[in-house]
Design an enzyme around this catalytic site. Structure first.
Site, PDB file in Angstrom:
ATOM      1  N   TYR A   1     -10.891  -0.418  10.946  1.00 31.91           N
ATOM      2  CA  TYR A   1     -12.148   0.014  10.327  1.00 31.91           C
ATOM      3  C   TYR A   1     -12.563  -0.858   9.148  1.00 31.91           C
ATOM      4  CZ  TYR A   1      -8.543   2.641   7.763  1.00 31.91           C
ATOM      5  OH  TYR A   1      -7.411   3.010   7.087  1.00 31.91           O
ATOM      6  N   LYS A   2     -11.808  -1.906   8.849  1.00 30.90           N
ATOM      7  CA  LYS A   2     -12.182  -2.811   7.769  1.00 30.90           C
ATOM      8  C   LYS A   2     -12.930  -4.005   8.345  1.00 30.90           C
ATOM      9  CE  LYS A   2      -8.050  -1.402   5.152  1.00 30.90           C
ATOM     10  NZ  LYS A   2      -8.653  -0.427   4.249  1.00 30.90           N
TER      11      LYS A   2
ATOM     12  N   ARG B   1     -12.945  -4.186  -7.226  1.00 31.69           N
ATOM     13  CA  ARG B   1     -12.556  -4.906  -6.014  1.00 31.69           C
ATOM     14  C   ARG B   1     -13.784  -5.185  -5.153  1.00 31.69           C
ATOM     15  NH1 ARG B   1      -8.482  -2.765  -1.326  1.00 31.69           N
ATOM     16  NH2 ARG B   1     -10.356  -1.592  -0.825  1.00 31.69           N
TER      17      ARG B   1
ATOM     18  N   ASP C   1       2.016  -5.755   7.970  1.00 31.52           N
ATOM     19  CA  ASP C   1       0.830  -4.906   7.908  1.00 31.52           C
ATOM     20  C   ASP C   1      -0.371  -5.823   7.738  1.00 31.52           C
ATOM     21  OD1 ASP C   1      -1.356  -3.369   6.988  1.00 31.52           O
ATOM     22  OD2 ASP C   1      -0.034  -1.843   6.138  1.00 31.52           O
TER      23      ASP C   1
ATOM     24  N   PHE D   1       0.867  -1.177   0.000  1.00 32.52           N
ATOM     25  CA  PHE D   1       0.000   0.000   0.000  1.00 32.52           C
ATOM     26  C   PHE D   1       0.906   1.231   0.000  1.00 32.52           C
ATOM     27  CE2 PHE D   1      -2.706   3.240   1.993  1.00 32.52           C
ATOM     28  CZ  PHE D   1      -3.843   3.108   1.217  1.00 32.52           C
TER      29      PHE D   1
END
Length: 420
Positions: free
Chosen positions: A222-223, A371, A197, A128
């Site tokens: 938050y995912k 996605r 990560d 990322f």
């Protein structure tokens, strides 16, 4: 074919042991929500909890809530609740700051745990972007240099000059799951530290931080953990490193005597060294409440459903979507797959916009990746079938701009060059 797949989906949902959890989230039947790998859905009980936090704890108790409501101990307490979801013992995770800030802490601390002659920091070449930016800044500050490496090549790339490697457990674009146990072992064999990560794996699959000897790890909440927009991230520090963990951001919250207000810094014991400043209590307590949905849920069961969902979605896409319109970026092998399906599509921007208009919410990774994230706590097989069917309908209405590449070409092109 469509009727058969639809009946199959309904049957699977009927026998799904996790199906009852869907009712614990704020969802609507008009929408198929497949973007939980960007922002998890709201657990239905969180608004009432936050109303109490705001009106009683903040409104009436005010400053007393730091003690009486447990605000001060929240970062470690919530860390201990996340710990079982990522395979960590209590006392090894602190919830604090953002993922980016925690990446910075972890990378700099890893170089400080290493020796001066180890002047390389390996970075996942498909990472990322922010992880790469932070690592490059940490390298400049510590006199190291960044070496971008494809995750599959990390074992061979690590050597006597390697201080640490920063790797994404799951690739955010493709959903590819990287080999955490094998890569960590290879890094250790080379005398280097492993920093992982976990943003796209925590809450979706077993991680095994303690079991596999991971040194440091970071992740967002938050995912798949459904903590809410911008909810605080977390930092894992293996027990063997805690006494020597030297944070580049020492703050009053991580001081051994935070209310002593002394000019000299003395680090607290344990994971609390990862704290910096005053915690964001409202977001912190929303996250803590959201984690209630995990009570009694085994991550292994979540993983099993995740794999079944993504398999079924790909089956439906293959059945419904005309050949050549999309190509999967996501590995078919279960050992190499996270909890999302990424489809390469030349018309992706227009297709995703129309999917969302019709109630199938995924997301777009420019220029051409659709996605779809599958959160097993609230996504069902009927959702997967409906999403694939509507995708086919949208593609039938949007003219093809160019033939989709073969999957092998897609995967080869997926890695950005951090040196460019």
């Amino acid at each position: 074919m469509s009727e058969t797949l639809r009946e199959n989906a309904l049957l699977r949902d009927t026998h799904d042991p996790l199906a009852k959890l869907r009712g614990k989230f704020v969802l609507d039947e008009e929408t198929v929500y497949l973007d939980g790998n960007s922002l998890g859905a709201l657990p239905a009980h969180v608004p009432d909890r936050m109303a109490d936090v705001i009106t009683r704890e903040w409104g009436r108790l005010r400053i007393r809530s730091w003690d009486e409501s447990g605000w001060w101990t929240a970062p470690e307490r919530i860390g201990d609740r996340i710990a079982p979801l990522v395979g960590a013992a209590p006392g090894r995770i602190v919830v604090s700051d953002s993922t980016s800030v925690n990446v910075f802490k972890a990378v700099v601390a890893a170089t400080r745990l290493s020796t001066d002659d180890r002047d390389e920091i390996l970075v996942d070449a498909t990472t990322f972007p922010t992880d790469g930016y932070i690592a490059e800044s940490a390298a400049r500050m510590t006199g190291r240099r960044i070496v971008p490496v494809a995750p599959a090549d990390l074992a061979d790339a690590a050597g006597p000059r390697t201080a640490a490697a920063l790797v994404n457990h799951v690739d955010f674009r493709t959903g590819r799951l990287h080999d955490l146990p094998g890569t960590t072992a290879a890094l250790h064999a080379a005398g280097a530290l492993a920093i992982w990560d976990l943003c796209h794996s925590a809450g979706a699959l077993p991680v095994g931080l303690d079991e596999h000897g991971v040194d440091l790890a970071v992740g967002c909440t938050y995912k798949y953990l459904n903590g809410g927009p911008g909810s605080p991230a977390y930092l894992y520090v293996a027990e063997r490193h805690q006494a020597a963990f030297d944070s580049p951001l020492p703050g009053w919250n991580s001081h051994a005597d935070p209310f002593g207000m002394t000019p000299g810094y003395a680090a607290a014991e344990g994971a609390a060294r990862g704290r910096v400043g005053t915690p964001d209590i409202l977001s912190m307590l929303a996250l803590e409440s959201a984690l209630d949905v995990w009570d009694g849920v085994a991550v292994e069961d979540v993983r099993a459903k995740s794999l079944a969902l993504t398999d079924f979605f790909e089956e439906c896409v293959a059945a419904y979507v005309p050949a050549g319109r999309v190509a999967s970026l996501t590995p078919r092998a279960h050992s190499e797959r996270g909890s999302q399906v990424a489809l390469r599509c030349a018309e992706a921007p227009a297709v995703m916009a129309e999917l969302i208009r019709r109630g199938v919410v995924g997301d777009l990774r420019r220029p051409d990746v659709l996605r779809f994230g599958f959160t097993p706590l609230y996504v069902g097989f009927a959702d997967a079938e409906r999403a694939a069917r509507i995708l086919a309908e949208v593609l039938a209405e949007i003219p093809a701009e160019a033939p989709a590449p073969q999957a092998s070409e897609v995967r080869r092109e997926a890695a950005p060059d951090l040196d460019s």
